[in-house]
Design an enzyme around this catalytic site. Structure first.
Site, PDB file in Angstrom:
ATOM      1  N   GLY A  80       0.807  -1.207   0.000  1.00  0.00           N
ATOM      2  CA  GLY A  80       0.000   0.000   0.000  1.00  0.00           C
ATOM      3  C   GLY A  80       0.845   1.264   0.000  1.00  0.00           C
ATOM      4  O   GLY A  80       2.049   1.232   0.260  1.00  0.00           O
ATOM      5  N   GLY A 142      -9.728   8.885  -4.435  1.00  0.00           N
ATOM      6  CA  GLY A 142     -10.184   9.052  -3.064  1.00  0.00           C
ATOM      7  C   GLY A 142     -10.925  10.374  -2.964  1.00  0.00           C
ATOM      8  O   GLY A 142     -10.578  11.348  -3.631  1.00  0.00           O
ATOM      9  N   ARG A 302      14.982  13.090 -35.411  1.00  0.00           N
ATOM     10  CA  ARG A 302      15.174  12.181 -34.277  1.00  0.00           C
ATOM     11  C   ARG A 302      16.236  12.705 -33.312  1.00  0.00           C
ATOM     12  O   ARG A 302      16.869  13.723 -33.550  1.00  0.00           O
ATOM     13  CB  ARG A 302      15.525  10.793 -34.804  1.00  0.00           C
ATOM     14  CG  ARG A 302      14.377  10.159 -35.579  1.00  0.00           C
ATOM     15  CD  ARG A 302      14.809   8.911 -36.318  1.00  0.00           C
ATOM     16  NE  ARG A 302      15.468   7.962 -35.423  1.00  0.00           N
ATOM     17  CZ  ARG A 302      16.245   6.966 -35.838  1.00  0.00           C
ATOM     18  NH1 ARG A 302      16.456   6.794 -37.143  1.00  0.00           N
ATOM     19  NH2 ARG A 302      16.816   6.162 -34.975  1.00  0.00           N
ATOM     20  N   HIS A 332      13.683  16.844 -49.968  1.00  0.00           N
ATOM     21  CA  HIS A 332      12.899  15.646 -50.330  1.00  0.00           C
ATOM     22  C   HIS A 332      13.654  14.345 -50.097  1.00  0.00           C
ATOM     23  O   HIS A 332      14.814  14.230 -50.478  1.00  0.00           O
ATOM     24  CB  HIS A 332      12.483  15.669 -51.808  1.00  0.00           C
ATOM     25  CG  HIS A 332      12.600  17.002 -52.465  1.00  0.00           C
ATOM     26  ND1 HIS A 332      11.534  17.857 -52.612  1.00  0.00           N
ATOM     27  CD2 HIS A 332      13.665  17.647 -52.993  1.00  0.00           C
ATOM     28  CE1 HIS A 332      11.932  18.963 -53.218  1.00  0.00           C
ATOM     29  NE2 HIS A 332      13.224  18.862 -53.455  1.00  0.00           N
TER      30      HIS A 332
HETATM   31  C1  UD1 Z   1      -4.261   6.402  -4.801  1.00  0.00           C
HETATM   32  C2  UD1 Z   1      -4.898   7.042  -3.556  1.00  0.00           C
HETATM   33  C3  UD1 Z   1      -6.178   7.729  -3.954  1.00  0.00           C
HETATM   34  C4  UD1 Z   1      -5.909   8.746  -5.033  1.00  0.00           C
HETATM   35  C5  UD1 Z   1      -5.268   8.055  -6.227  1.00  0.00           C
HETATM   36  C6  UD1 Z   1      -4.871   9.014  -7.346  1.00  0.00           C
HETATM   37  C7  UD1 Z   1      -4.225   5.593  -1.724  1.00  0.00           C
HETATM   38  C8  UD1 Z   1      -4.663   4.526  -0.791  1.00  0.00           C
HETATM   39  N1  UD1 Z   1      -5.157   5.993  -2.605  1.00  0.00           N
HETATM   40  O1  UD1 Z   1      -5.150   5.394  -5.257  1.00  0.00           O
HETATM   41  O2  UD1 Z   1      -6.744   8.369  -2.814  1.00  0.00           O
HETATM   42  O3  UD1 Z   1      -7.088   9.398  -5.420  1.00  0.00           O
HETATM   43  O4  UD1 Z   1      -4.055   7.388  -5.802  1.00  0.00           O
HETATM   44  O5  UD1 Z   1      -3.860   9.847  -6.986  1.00  0.00           O
HETATM   45  O6  UD1 Z   1      -3.120   6.061  -1.632  1.00  0.00           O
HETATM   46  N2  UD1 Z   1       2.400   2.350  -4.923  1.00  0.00           N
HETATM   47  C9  UD1 Z   1       3.557   1.913  -4.316  1.00  0.00           C
HETATM   48  N3  UD1 Z   1       3.487   0.901  -3.424  1.00  0.00           N
HETATM   49  C10 UD1 Z   1       2.319   0.309  -3.093  1.00  0.00           C
HETATM   50  C11 UD1 Z   1       1.138   0.763  -3.715  1.00  0.00           C
HETATM   51  C12 UD1 Z   1       1.208   1.790  -4.622  1.00  0.00           C
HETATM   52  O7  UD1 Z   1       4.639   2.434  -4.582  1.00  0.00           O
HETATM   53  O8  UD1 Z   1       2.345  -0.596  -2.254  1.00  0.00           O
HETATM   54  C13 UD1 Z   1       2.483   3.448  -5.899  1.00  0.00           C
HETATM   55  C14 UD1 Z   1       2.032   3.034  -7.280  1.00  0.00           C
HETATM   56  O9  UD1 Z   1       3.147   2.593  -8.049  1.00  0.00           O
HETATM   57  C15 UD1 Z   1       1.451   4.315  -7.832  1.00  0.00           C
HETATM   58  C16 UD1 Z   1       0.982   5.065  -6.597  1.00  0.00           C
HETATM   59  O10 UD1 Z   1       1.624   4.471  -5.494  1.00  0.00           O
HETATM   60  O11 UD1 Z   1       2.424   5.098  -8.489  1.00  0.00           O
HETATM   61  C17 UD1 Z   1      -0.525   5.014  -6.398  1.00  0.00           C
HETATM   62  O12 UD1 Z   1      -0.906   3.684  -6.295  1.00  0.00           O
HETATM   63  P1  UD1 Z   1      -2.251   3.166  -6.971  1.00  0.00           P
HETATM   64  O13 UD1 Z   1      -2.376   1.721  -6.665  1.00  0.00           O
HETATM   65  O14 UD1 Z   1      -2.326   3.620  -8.382  1.00  0.00           O
HETATM   66  O15 UD1 Z   1      -3.313   3.942  -6.052  1.00  0.00           O
HETATM   67  P2  UD1 Z   1      -4.762   4.364  -6.461  1.00  0.00           P
HETATM   68  O16 UD1 Z   1      -5.669   3.209  -6.315  1.00  0.00           O
HETATM   69  O17 UD1 Z   1      -4.734   5.071  -7.768  1.00  0.00           O
END
Ligand code: UD1
Ligand code: MG
Length: 420
Positions: A80, A142, A302, A332
């Site tokens: 998370g 969120g 490029r 061309h």
């Molecule tokens: C998260 C937020 C949400 C917000 C949304 C968009 C949380 C719980 N929720 O949800 O409120 O609206 O982003 O900004 O934070 N990541 C890690 N490690 C982990 C999990 C995720 O590094 O264990 C990183 C992912 O690579 C990503 C970012 O955190 O870059 C967000 O994770 P993601 O799973 O996309 O969260 P959302 O469900 O989008």
């Protein structure tokens, strides 16, 4: 350590991308999406950037190798976003001050609002300052809950929302400024009682508030800035928005873009005033174009291309790691790779530099005011001198340099009597 510090979360897999590649390395307008987040953090004033890596960590590290202000923290298991920030703790031990937390999959985030948040935090020293956005469609984000007086209460994830909460249009774009070391106290208290059983960073603001610390949420971000890339469809949307920004900047700087929807320019390109980009021009990589040039239609410039002022490149001309001097014309069907071409050169239709022999790439040099006839092939490494003429269809072979003013023709090219 000098602050402010930025943490960029990038450890997740991004399963919906269906890719072997780390999600944050998928490209938007020719660059890994996370590099825009890094740029925005730097421009907003971050002195040190810690990228949290996990899935395909080596790929992410390699993409930023040698960038002195970037460090990596490894999150072993993706438990998370809260757990991901915890993974940075050892790097930030002893640091007191602001830490901005961003996510690597929101490439459209702009430095302006981030700088505002950091400036505000510098004077107010909130335990947490949240940048939020009010969007027409909050799906996936969120939601920000406030009390009757408009004060921040907490963030509720979409999965954990009641129907009433789901209707809230103020969202969390994952753009936080926390004060360290206070944040660690909240992260130590995170639990996993939520729909995903994860440690949510989104619980930290509410926890800080419950400890009597000040948390403020400000709607400083725009809907366009917070597009999160979770699928290939989002990737295409991000590309479209980013491309519009790149072309808008160029037009503001005095470049004519005849058909913006049919022109593709890498955000790193620098293009001088009064240059005109005709339709179906594609500019990829780090490219510099001078003033008053005429590019396209159907031109591909490029990485490593440099055009000096008054250059003209036209239909089906591809240039790679090549410099064209002032006033040089290639109108061309030509390919010039690994070449240095002087000013005032005429590159005839169909001229090719054979820069690759199957093993290595070699350079071609063409002096000022040379004339390369239609269909000429220059086999690198080779030099064509200033004022020299290469006849139509000639093949100038490897190492058979053409002297200044010399005229060559044929296959292989041989000297002809010089022009009178
Ligand atoms: C998260 C937020 C949400 C917000 C949304 C968009 C949380 C719980 N929720 O949800 O409120 O609206 O982003 O900004 O934070 N990541 C890690 N490690 C982990 C999990 C995720 O590094 O264990 C990183 C992912 O690579 C990503 C970012 O955190 O870059 C967000 O994770 P993601 O799973 O996309 O969260 P959302 O469900 O989008
Ligand atoms: Mg996301």
């Amino acid at each position: 350590m000098d602050g402010p510090v930025a943490i960029i979360l990038a450890a997740g897999h991004g399963k919906r991308m269906k890719s072997e590649k780390a999600k944050v390395l998928h490209e938007v307008c020719g660059r890994p999406m996370i590099s825009y987040v890094v740029d925005a953090a730097r421009k907003a004033g971050a002195k040190k950037i810690v990228i949290v890596v996990g899935y395909a960590a080596d790929q992410v590290r390699a993409a930023f190798a040698g960038e002195a202000d970037i460090a990596f923290a490894t999150q072993e298991h993706q438990l998370g976003t809260g757990d991901a920030v915890k993974a940075c703790r050892s790097f930030l031990e002893g640091y007191q001050g602001s830490v901005m937390v961003l996510v690597g999959d929101e490439p459209l985030i702009r430095p302006g609002p981030l700088a505002d948040l950091l400036a505000r935090q510098k004077t107010e020293r909130f335990a947490c300052l949240l940048g939020t956005a009010i969007v027409p469609d909050p799906t996936g984000f969120g939601r920000i809950l406030r009390d009757g007086a408009g004060r921040f209460l907490r963030i509720v994830e979409q999965r954990d929302c009641s129907p009433e909460e789901a209707a809230i249009k103020e969202v969390n774009p994952s753009c936080y400024v926390f004060e360290l070391p206070g944040l660690w106290d909240a992260l130590d208290k995170l639990g996993t009682t939520n729909a995903q059983g994860e440690y949510y960073l989104t619980d930290a603001p509410e926890l800080l508030q419950s400890m009597g610390r000040k948390v403020v949420a400000l709607p400083v971000l725009q809907a366009d800035d917070i597009l999160g890339v979770n699928t290939r469809q989002h990737l295409a949307q991000a590309d479209t928005l980013m491309q519009a920004r790149v072309l808008d900047r160029l037009m503001t700087e005095g470049v004519t873009v005849v058909a913006p929807l049919d022109t593709y320019v890498d955000g790193r390109a620098r293009i001088g005033q009064d240059t005109v980009l005709y339709p179906f021009t594609v500019i990829t990589g780090d490219v510099t174009v001078g003033r008053n040039c005429r590019i396209g239609p159907f031109t591909h410039l490029r990485d490593g291309t440099v055009l000096e002022d008054d250059v003209q490149v036209g239909a089906f001309v591809e240039l790679c790691r090549t410099t064209l001097g002032r006033g040089t014309i290639a109108r061309h069907h030509a390919y010039l790779g690994d070449s240095t071409v002087g000013p005032g050169v005429n590159v005839g239709a169909g001229v090719i530099t054979a820069n690759f022999d199957g093993k290595i790439k070699s350079r071609t040099t063409v002096g000022a005011n040379a004339f390369l006839g239609s269909g000429a092939i220059l086999i690198a490494p080779v030099l064509v001198g200033a004022g020299a003429t290469v006849g139509a269809g000639a093949v100038v072979t490897k190492g058979q340099d053409v002297a200044d003013g010399q005229v060559v023709a044929g296959v292989p090219a041989r000297p002809l009597p010089s022009k009178p």
